[in-house]
Design a protein around this motif. Structure first.
Motif, PDB file in Angstrom:
ATOM      1  N   PRO A 202      15.166  78.247  83.311  1.00 27.23           N
ATOM      2  CA  PRO A 202      14.440  78.618  83.910  1.00 27.23           C
ATOM      3  C   PRO A 202      13.234  77.694  82.888  1.00 27.23           C
ATOM      4  O   PRO A 202      13.435  77.828  81.773  1.00 27.23           O
ATOM      5  N   CYS A 203      12.533  76.883  83.553  1.00 27.62           N
ATOM      6  CA  CYS A 203      11.297  76.095  82.264  1.00 27.62           C
ATOM      7  C   CYS A 203       9.766  76.536  82.681  1.00 27.62           C
ATOM      8  O   CYS A 203       9.932  77.727  83.280  1.00 27.62           O
ATOM      9  N   TYR A 207      12.838  74.401  86.747  1.00 32.44           N
ATOM     10  CA  TYR A 207      14.504  74.356  86.625  1.00 32.44           C
ATOM     11  C   TYR A 207      15.253  73.025  86.571  1.00 32.44           C
ATOM     12  O   TYR A 207      14.360  72.255  86.612  1.00 32.44           O
ATOM     13  N   ILE A 208      15.827  73.353  85.289  1.00 35.81           N
ATOM     14  CA  ILE A 208      16.333  72.121  85.210  1.00 35.81           C
ATOM     15  C   ILE A 208      17.479  72.857  84.380  1.00 35.81           C
ATOM     16  O   ILE A 208      18.130  73.331  84.588  1.00 35.81           O
ATOM     17  N   LEU A 253      19.201  82.051  74.306  1.00 38.13           N
ATOM     18  CA  LEU A 253      18.630  81.354  72.938  1.00 38.13           C
ATOM     19  C   LEU A 253      18.643  80.474  73.554  1.00 38.13           C
ATOM     20  O   LEU A 253      17.329  79.372  73.637  1.00 38.13           O
ATOM     21  N   LEU A 254      18.887  79.274  74.359  1.00 40.12           N
ATOM     22  CA  LEU A 254      18.793  78.485  75.934  1.00 40.12           C
ATOM     23  C   LEU A 254      17.245  78.396  76.177  1.00 40.12           C
ATOM     24  O   LEU A 254      16.304  77.417  76.490  1.00 40.12           O
ATOM     25  N   VAL A 255      17.014  79.672  76.420  1.00 36.62           N
ATOM     26  CA  VAL A 255      15.769  80.427  77.556  1.00 36.62           C
ATOM     27  C   VAL A 255      14.631  80.011  76.466  1.00 36.62           C
ATOM     28  O   VAL A 255      13.740  79.796  76.922  1.00 36.62           O
ATOM     29  N   GLU A 256      14.932  80.663  75.665  1.00 34.88           N
ATOM     30  CA  GLU A 256      13.562  80.880  74.241  1.00 34.88           C
ATOM     31  C   GLU A 256      13.217  79.274  74.194  1.00 34.88           C
ATOM     32  O   GLU A 256      11.428  79.537  74.027  1.00 34.88           O
ATOM     33  N   MET A 259      11.731  77.913  77.982  1.00 35.86           N
ATOM     34  CA  MET A 259      10.283  78.437  78.016  1.00 35.86           C
ATOM     35  C   MET A 259       9.172  77.730  77.755  1.00 35.86           C
ATOM     36  O   MET A 259       8.713  77.658  78.487  1.00 35.86           O
ATOM     37  N   GLN A 260       9.463  76.911  77.139  1.00 34.46           N
ATOM     38  CA  GLN A 260       8.405  76.250  76.014  1.00 34.46           C
ATOM     39  C   GLN A 260       7.826  75.004  75.686  1.00 34.46           C
ATOM     40  O   GLN A 260       7.358  74.511  76.368  1.00 34.46           O
ATOM     41  N   ARG A 261       8.893  74.589  76.898  1.00 35.14           N
ATOM     42  CA  ARG A 261       8.495  73.459  78.020  1.00 35.14           C
ATOM     43  C   ARG A 261       8.886  73.363  78.983  1.00 35.14           C
ATOM     44  O   ARG A 261       9.203  74.491  80.194  1.00 35.14           O
ATOM     45  N   THR A 262       8.480  71.990  79.880  1.00 31.59           N
ATOM     46  CA  THR A 262       8.374  71.505  81.155  1.00 31.59           C
ATOM     47  C   THR A 262       9.310  71.159  81.389  1.00 31.59           C
ATOM     48  O   THR A 262      10.125  70.490  80.789  1.00 31.59           O
ATOM     49  N   VAL A 263       9.953  70.623  83.346  1.00 35.56           N
ATOM     50  CA  VAL A 263      11.304  70.532  83.585  1.00 35.56           C
ATOM     51  C   VAL A 263      11.019  69.119  82.892  1.00 35.56           C
ATOM     52  O   VAL A 263      12.008  67.937  82.404  1.00 35.56           O
TER      53      VAL A 263
END
Length: 335
Positions: A202-203, A207-208, A253-256, A259-263
């Protein structure tokens, strides 16, 4: 007739000429109604068959026998005809007389068993959206019919094509099928994760999916795109097998970070580093994307009852032929 009753309807007003599904699937077609069980209907149908190259039907074998329209009887009218018969389980085998549908065929074709849409094996499998596998059976029938026509052009002989909707779903489970044939391993929708990350993440706005085909892709991503976070050098994340075993620790760790960036931010930066990446675009966004517009994929058709509407076009282009605009009146009438 079923498609005429299928949502969505233009303006949420039901009607035989207002189903989006029916209008799209029947574009550029002329339709009539006839009952081949009657003397007049059978006479008209025989006239049509005599001039036809192809007959496509999806009735049960029992129904075709009752109507006296089996291939043996059809070829007496036109020995050159290609008869494409689409049934839930084909014309042979123990299930040949069984009824079926999208849900039945996909589950009996093995797709539901391995679908990760519901990974909890204590719960029932979830149906795939729309009618993906019904359309897939149609595509299989279309390809087979074109091949039969090509053969017909050289020999002049007719043929009956037997299309099984159940078997057409096996295209989507070939990996588990040949894996079982080689090793005896039975795939499951719970599965065993053997590589990571190979997941949707999720972004901010969607989603990416980054396809780390090679280990170098992963290293490029964490080093050049993510800025080499401290955890990237941990022993438990040293290779794709280890990352799979510790996915529950790696994912947050990846989701953190995502989630701070757009797709689009992640997609563009990954693309710039030549890292395989995919945006998950909702249909309404695709409808407005530059690629869809530039390719002239959507075409406008003026229907006599619903007016001008844009429809999906064909996903291929012939370089040596000019683009042929569709017939400006979608199919109308009863079918």
């Amino acid at each position: 007739m079923k498609a005429r009753k299928q949502e969505p309807f233009l303006g949420d007003i039901a009607g035989p000429e207002r189903s989006g599904t029916f209008l799209y699937l029947n574009m550029n077609k002329k339709v009539i109604t006839l009952n081949p069980a009657t003397v007049t209907g059978r006479k008209i149908f025989a006239q049509l068959l005599d001039e036809a190259d192809v007959l496509v039907e999806n009735n049960s074998m029992k129904r075709m026998k009752t109507l006296k329209l089996t291939y043996t009887q059809i070829k007496k009218i036109n020995p050159r005809i290609i008869m494409t018969s689409i049934t839930p389980f084909g014309q042979t085998g123990p299930y040949k007389d069984y009824k079926g549908g999208e849900l039945v065929n996909t589950q009996m074709g093995g797709v539901g068993f391995i679908s990760t849409r519901e990974p909890d094996t204590s719960k029932a499998p979830i149906k795939y959206p729309a009618h993906l596998f019904s359309y897939q059976a149609g595509l299989c029938a279309a390809v087979a019919t074109m091949a039969a026509l090509f053969y017909h052009r050289g020999t002049g002989s007719g043929e009956q094509l037997d299309i099984s909707e159940q078997e057409s779903t096996l295209i989507d489970v070939m990996n588990p099928v040949y894996n079982y044939s080689y090793t005896g391993h039975i795939a499951s929708r719970a599965g065993v994760l053997t590589a990571a990350p190979t997941h949707l993440l999720p972004c901010k706005d969607g989603y990416i999916h980054n396809g780390f085909v090679r280990e170098s892709h992963w290293r490029q991503f964490v080093n050049d795109v993510m800025g080499h976070p401290d955890w990237a050098d941990k022993e438990i994340f040293k290779d794709y097998l280890s990352r799979a075993q510790h996915w529950d620790e790696l994912r947050p760790l990846l989701v953190e970070w995502t989630m701070q960036r757009t797709v689009d931010e992640i997609y563009r930066e990954s693309q710039g580093k030549r890292i395989p990446s995919a945006q998950f675009i909702r249909l309404h966004r695709y409808y407005r994307t530059a690629n869809g517009g530039a390719a002239d994929f959507f075409v406008e058709v003026d229907h006599p009852q619903v007016g001008k509407i844009k429809y999906p076009g064909v996903p291929y282009r012939f370089r040596r032929f000019r683009r042929i605009k569709p017939n400006r009146s979608a199919a109308a009438g009863s079918a």
